[in-house]
Write a protein that holds these residues in place. Structure first.
Motif, PDB file in Angstrom:
ATOM      1  N   THR A 193       0.844  -1.194   0.000  1.00  0.00           N
ATOM      2  CA  THR A 193       0.000   0.000   0.000  1.00  0.00           C
ATOM      3  C   THR A 193       0.878   1.242   0.000  1.00  0.00           C
ATOM      4  OG1 THR A 193      -0.148   0.281   2.412  1.00  0.00           O
ATOM      5  CG2 THR A 193      -1.688  -1.275   1.391  1.00  0.00           C
ATOM      6  N   ASN A 199      -3.544   0.538   5.578  1.00  0.00           N
ATOM      7  CA  ASN A 199      -2.977  -0.645   6.216  1.00  0.00           C
ATOM      8  C   ASN A 199      -2.870  -1.812   5.238  1.00  0.00           C
ATOM      9  OD1 ASN A 199      -2.996   0.785   8.628  1.00  0.00           O
ATOM     10  ND2 ASN A 199      -4.981  -0.024   9.256  1.00  0.00           N
ATOM     11  N   GLY A 200      -1.913  -2.674   5.485  1.00  0.00           N
ATOM     12  CA  GLY A 200      -1.812  -3.872   4.661  1.00  0.00           C
ATOM     13  C   GLY A 200      -2.996  -4.793   4.895  1.00  0.00           C
ATOM     14  N   THR A 219       3.993  -1.406   3.635  1.00  0.00           N
ATOM     15  CA  THR A 219       3.246  -0.150   3.572  1.00  0.00           C
ATOM     16  C   THR A 219       4.251   0.996   3.469  1.00  0.00           C
ATOM     17  OG1 THR A 219       3.137   0.244   5.973  1.00  0.00           O
ATOM     18  CG2 THR A 219       1.428  -1.151   5.012  1.00  0.00           C
ATOM     19  N   ALA A 224       0.324   4.052   8.476  1.00  0.00           N
ATOM     20  CA  ALA A 224      -0.160   2.873   7.754  1.00  0.00           C
ATOM     21  C   ALA A 224       0.479   1.615   8.341  1.00  0.00           C
ATOM     22  CB  ALA A 224       0.157   2.994   6.266  1.00  0.00           C
ATOM     23  N   THR A 245       7.232  -1.599   7.253  1.00  0.00           N
ATOM     24  CA  THR A 245       6.580  -0.306   7.082  1.00  0.00           C
ATOM     25  C   THR A 245       7.653   0.762   6.904  1.00  0.00           C
ATOM     26  OG1 THR A 245       6.493   0.284   9.432  1.00  0.00           O
ATOM     27  CG2 THR A 245       4.681  -1.054   8.573  1.00  0.00           C
ATOM     28  N   SER A 250       4.035   4.562  11.430  1.00  0.00           N
ATOM     29  CA  SER A 250       3.492   3.357  10.794  1.00  0.00           C
ATOM     30  C   SER A 250       4.064   2.124  11.497  1.00  0.00           C
ATOM     31  CB  SER A 250       3.834   3.334   9.299  1.00  0.00           C
ATOM     32  OG  SER A 250       3.198   4.393   8.613  1.00  0.00           O
TER      33      SER A 250
END
Length: 321
Positions: A193, A199-200, A219, A224, A245, A250
């Motif tokens: 993403t 978010n994943g 991400t 996220a 991330t 995140s």
């Protein structure tokens, strides 16, 4: 019984059986194939119970109007298989939409692309229990609020990604499990993403979810998480793959206001942004963390544990840095 009445009774028995057991023997079960380009939902067919729709490798469904889904499945016991190409342009236009259709099979082996507006998810399973959602191909969504796969209010409906899921917009999750019970999520492929709050995997207002990652989750945007559970109960997360991330704030795995949860990590968890924890527990209770893999938080602490009744099990074989 007169011969004519006997024949009538047999005929009525057959009709009743068709209504009671409307499977392949029923009058309303159809097999449809889309083997050429189409701009009509379902390629012009109606999928309304015990039907099969296959988009072949030479087939495609391309819609360019808001609220027009490429595939729309209802009633229940349907089988949808995409081997070709599905694309939607416009808001609220879903690639494969399964609505109030229990006991169905939704399989993507080809390509699904949604763009041009918000709320256009790749595969959306809504209020459809005991339905199997599987991606073996590629799902790519653009714009905000466009998740790759969403499972909403659908109990006992497994979601499996063995292919590629990519989202570009804000609040556009790779996989979203919302208000569902006992619906496991498995990622053996790739989820990526790129937006804010994207978010994943997200598990929200759900119960008894088992989330297993043996693939990769990445991400790139701020705020996220790779995997987040919020106000859920009994969520179990198992990571045997790679979770990364890159954005600020995140964290890799987040428990928010959840209970009776657990994490088992034997793979890799890495965060590279500021204020990005490897595992963050906020307002949650009875959470157990077990690590025998690698946990790396480059600009923050590995753990944020702001909850009650938490247990941390660390193996000598693991690494935290």
């Amino acid at each position: 019984m007169p011969k004519s009445l006997s024949a009538l009774a047999i005929g009525l028995s057959f009709v009743s059986a068709s209504f009671l057991f409307p499977g392949p023997q029923g009058a309303f079960a159809d097999d449809f194939t889309v083997s050429a380009p189409s701009t009509d939902t379902n390629g012009g067919h109606v999928i309304d119970g015990f039907d099969t729709l296959t988009v072949t490798k030479d087939g495609s469904i391309d819609t360019s109007t808001a609220f027009q889904h490429a595939i729309n499945s209802t009633i229940g016991n349907n089988s949808i298989v995409n081997e070709g190409s599905i694309s939607t342009i416009g808001g609220d236009a879903v690639g494969i939409y399964n609505d109030a259709s229990d006991n169905s099979f939704l399989t993507n082996n080809g390509v699904i692309l949604t763009s041009g507006g918000n709320y256009s998810t790749g595969i959306y399973n809504r209020e459809s229990h005991n339905t199997f959602v599987t991606n073996n191909g590629t799902i790519h969504t653009r714009d905000d609020n466009n998740s790759g796969i969403e499972n909403e209010s659908s109990n006992g409906s497994p979601v499996a990604n063995n292919g590629i899921i990519e989202t570009e917009g804000d609040y556009s999750y790779g996989i979203m499990n919302f208000a569902s019970e006992d619906s496991p999520i498995t990622n053996a492929g790739s989820i990526e993403t790129a937006g804010e709050f994207a978010n994943g995997i997200a598990d929200i207002f759900s119960t008894g979810s088992l989330i297993t990652n043996s693939g990769t989750i990445l991400t790139k945007g701020p705020l996220a998480a790779a995997i987040e559970t919020f106000e859920s109960n009994g969520t179990s997360i198992v990571n045997m793959g790679s979770i990364t991330t890159q954005g600020d704030e995140s964290s890799a795995i987040v428990f928010g206001d959840s209970a009776n949860a657990s994490v088992v990590n034997t793979g890799l968890i890495r965060t590279t942004g500021t204020d990005a924890y490897a595992i963050a527990i906020v307002g949650s209770t009875e959470v157990t963390l077990s690590n025998s893999g690698l946990i790396i938080s480059e600009q923050s602490d590995a753990f944020l544990m702001d909850g009650t009744d938490m247990t941390l099990n660390l193996s000598s074989a693991g690494f935290i840095g």
